[in-house]
Scaffold this motif. Structure first.
Motif: not given
Lengths: 305, 293
Positions: A131-132, A135, A138-139, A145, B244, B248, B257, B260-261, B264
């Motif tokens: 999941i980390v 994430t 994903k971004w 971005i 988490l 997200v 964002y 979110h980071f 994470a």
């Protein structure tokens, strides 16, 4: 007489104690693994739609309906997409991870300065949750971005990289993230194999004038067979289990473009109220993994005896 | 495994070596990239990220995203931040790791030092359990947890993780104890030591390395689990990974964002710390356990 009976009881207890200690774990595994497998197989042959095992109208049901769920499953285009994606994903993932892992291991094995610093850098992704990882990727891959935007802001205005939003390419972004996460681990497996090879043979072959390329191709890589096999088994089973990474990166989308059997099973069972079909897909997943794992484990356990 | 630390005897030229170093360095950058992206963007105002500055260092440094991710961000319907879920995960991981490791040690002891008929078959059954796709147990597990009244609770997740971790912990201890001299056990037996005495006095004191392996493995797997958490505890009892993901994926409002980071990294910190502190004991312990195979 009494004393003898007591001794008898004590020795008997000592004889039974090992089995007694093992039995709770064994009972747990028998019920929660094998009992549950049997149960899921059973559910896959019934018309149950949602927990607690009721049909469409809310009536309890365990009616057996034969292979209907399996027939439905294999007629669903959704499942076909999941299977195709699985083949693409697993194939690329296993091949690329093995290639990168082997290359890094061979390179690290050349008396590299700073090996002690590089190895943990390659390995740490294994410690992270998918999941980390998902994430972060994903971004980073997001065209709005992430990398597309970054490269454009560096002055290359026409640069485009929208794979994660593109139906035809989204599955490859999942491959990138998955390779990032496990290729270091494969490297460690190969490195352990390389360090176990006898240097004397290599020196002898060198004396005979063998080139480095030939040394690796003819002597070293063939000796890494066990490492190749373990890497394949571990990667294949990880690929079939892949779930979190897709959920975190794409949620199975765009559309159904990154749907895998694991995400298919989850959504059919828990959100679409098609538990019978969900169970059938889980059975197919189990059979695929069993086809890989059972021969491997059988060979491993027999060897050790 | 003889000479497990030797380097290869291959000699390489200067150009080849330069190339090798270059490739190794490039891959180091590749592996660092996501961590860099997470770290650097978690201490930046949102406007800098959306303005195309994802790769650059922050112009304005801020810890705001971290504070928000920890204590005020919207998770599901409540603005609680990730902190309650962090503690959920802690209170799930600690007992689950402890119980599965203790059971694994006892199982490994029985399977190597008190062998009986068919023990290899039983071990094979436990071992195969490690590799099943967990989708195959989700439906009956949901039913059983509901029946026991522990669906959605930390206790329920502890049970799940103990059961599906047992195979691995047993495997580790079994391989490790397999190379432990059985003569010592027999000698102690002749001297009248009982089953638990032998385990406690003879095997346990030398089990440090493999206990480390088992604890790290279980800790990492259980902390990082998402499937069981999402299936059986998606509400207030959810573990960190599920929270988490909720943060997200939430579709309401502006996508923050930077928060979110930060979230994470918070979710990654415990396992990263374990890896940094004890990672090398993990590899060493694994080697010690796998001498035989």
């Amino acid at each position: 007489m009494a004393a003898r009976a007591e001794v008898d009881f004590k020795t008997r207890l000592q004889n039974w104690l090992p089995k007694l200690v093992l039995s709770p774990s064994l009972a747990l595994i028998l019920v929660f693994v094998y009992g549950f497998i049997f149960f899921t197989v059973y559910v896959s042959f019934t018309d149950s739609r949602i927990l607690p095992f009721v049909d469409r109208s809310g009536q309890p049901t365990y009616t057996l309906i034969g292979f209907t769920n399996y027939e439905k499953l294999f007629s669903l285009s959704h499942w076909e997409i999941a299977l195709t994606n699985m083949a693409v994903f697993a194939g690329l993932y296993i091949v690329v991870c093995t290639a990168i892992g082997l290359m890094l291991a061979i390179f690290l094995d050349q008396k590299i300065r700073g090996e002690g610093m590089l190895r943990p850098l390659y390995l740490y992704p294994m410690a992270l949750s998918f999941i980390v990882t998902g994430t972060a990727w994903k971004w980073f891959l997001d065209p709005g971005i992430g990398i597309e935007n970054i490269v454009q802001s560096w002055g290359w205005a026409g640069f485009s990289f929208d794979w994660i939003k593109n139906r035809d390419f989204a599955i490859y972004t999942v491959v990138i993230a998955a390779v990032w996460q496990t290729s270091g681990f494969v490297m460690a497996m190969f490195l352990a194999g390389l360090r176990g090879i006898d240097n004397e043979i290599l020196k002898a072959a060198q004396m005979d004038g063998a080139s480095n390329w030939n040394l690796y191709r003819r002597i070293i890589i063939p000796q890494l067979r066990p490492a190749f096999l373990s890497a394949f088994v571990i990667l294949a089973h990880l690929a079939i289990k892949t779930f979190d990474l897709v959920i975190a990166m794409t949620g199975g989308g765009p559309g159904r473009a990154t749907e895998l059997p694991a995400t298919f099973m989850y959504s059919y069972t828990f959100s679409r109220n098609q538990m019978g079909i969900g169970a059938a897909s889980a059975v197919i997943m189990l059979m695929t993994i069993a086809a890989i794992m059972v021969p491997y484990l059988y060979a491993e356990l027999r060897e050790k005896k | 495994m003889a000479g497990a630390t030797q380097d290869t005897a291959i000699r390489t030229g200067r150009i080849t070596r330069t190339f090798i170093y270059l490739v190794l360095l490039l891959f180091a950058l590749f592996y660092m990239l996501p961590l860099y992206v997470m770290l650097v963007n978690s201490v930046k105002p949102l406007s800098e990220i959306t303005g195309g500055g994802m790769m650059s260092l922050p112009q304005v440094w801020t810890v705001e995203p971290w504070i928000k991710a920890w204590s005020t961000a919207q998770i599901g319907v409540q603005p609680t931040g990730l902190s309650p879920y962090f503690w959920n995960s802690i209170s799930m991981v600690v007992p689950a790791v402890a119980i599965s490791t203790i059971l694994g040690a006892l199982n490994g002891y029985v399977l190597t030092k008190w062998r009986f008929k068919y023990d290899t078959i039983l071990f094979g059954l436990m071992l195969f359990a490690c590799f099943i796709p967990f989708q195959i147990v989700l439906i009956p597990m949901a039913a059983v947890l509901g029946f026991l009244g522990i669906a959605g609770t930390t206790g329920g997740l502890v049970l799940v993780h103990v059961v599906y971790g047992l195979g691995f912990t047993t495997l580790y201890f079994r391989n490790y104890y397999a190379v432990f001299p059985t003569e010592l056990v027999r000698a102690a037996q002749i001297d009248g030591a009982g089953f638990f005495q032998i385990f406690w006095r003879i095997l346990l004191p030398s089990s440090g390395p493999i206990a480390v392996v088992s604890i790290i493995w279980q800790f990492t797997n259980i902390w990082n689990d998402f499937l069981f958490g999402a299936s059986f505890a998606s509400g207030d009892g959810a573990p960190m990974t599920v929270a988490l993901n909720n943060l997200v994926q939430s579709s309401t409002g502006v996508k923050e964002y930077n928060v979110h980071f930060a979230g994470a990294i918070l979710a990654a910190l415990p396992t990263l710390l374990v890896y940094i502190v004890a990672g090398r004991y993990f590899v060493r312990g694994l080697m010690a356990g796998s001498v035989k195979g």
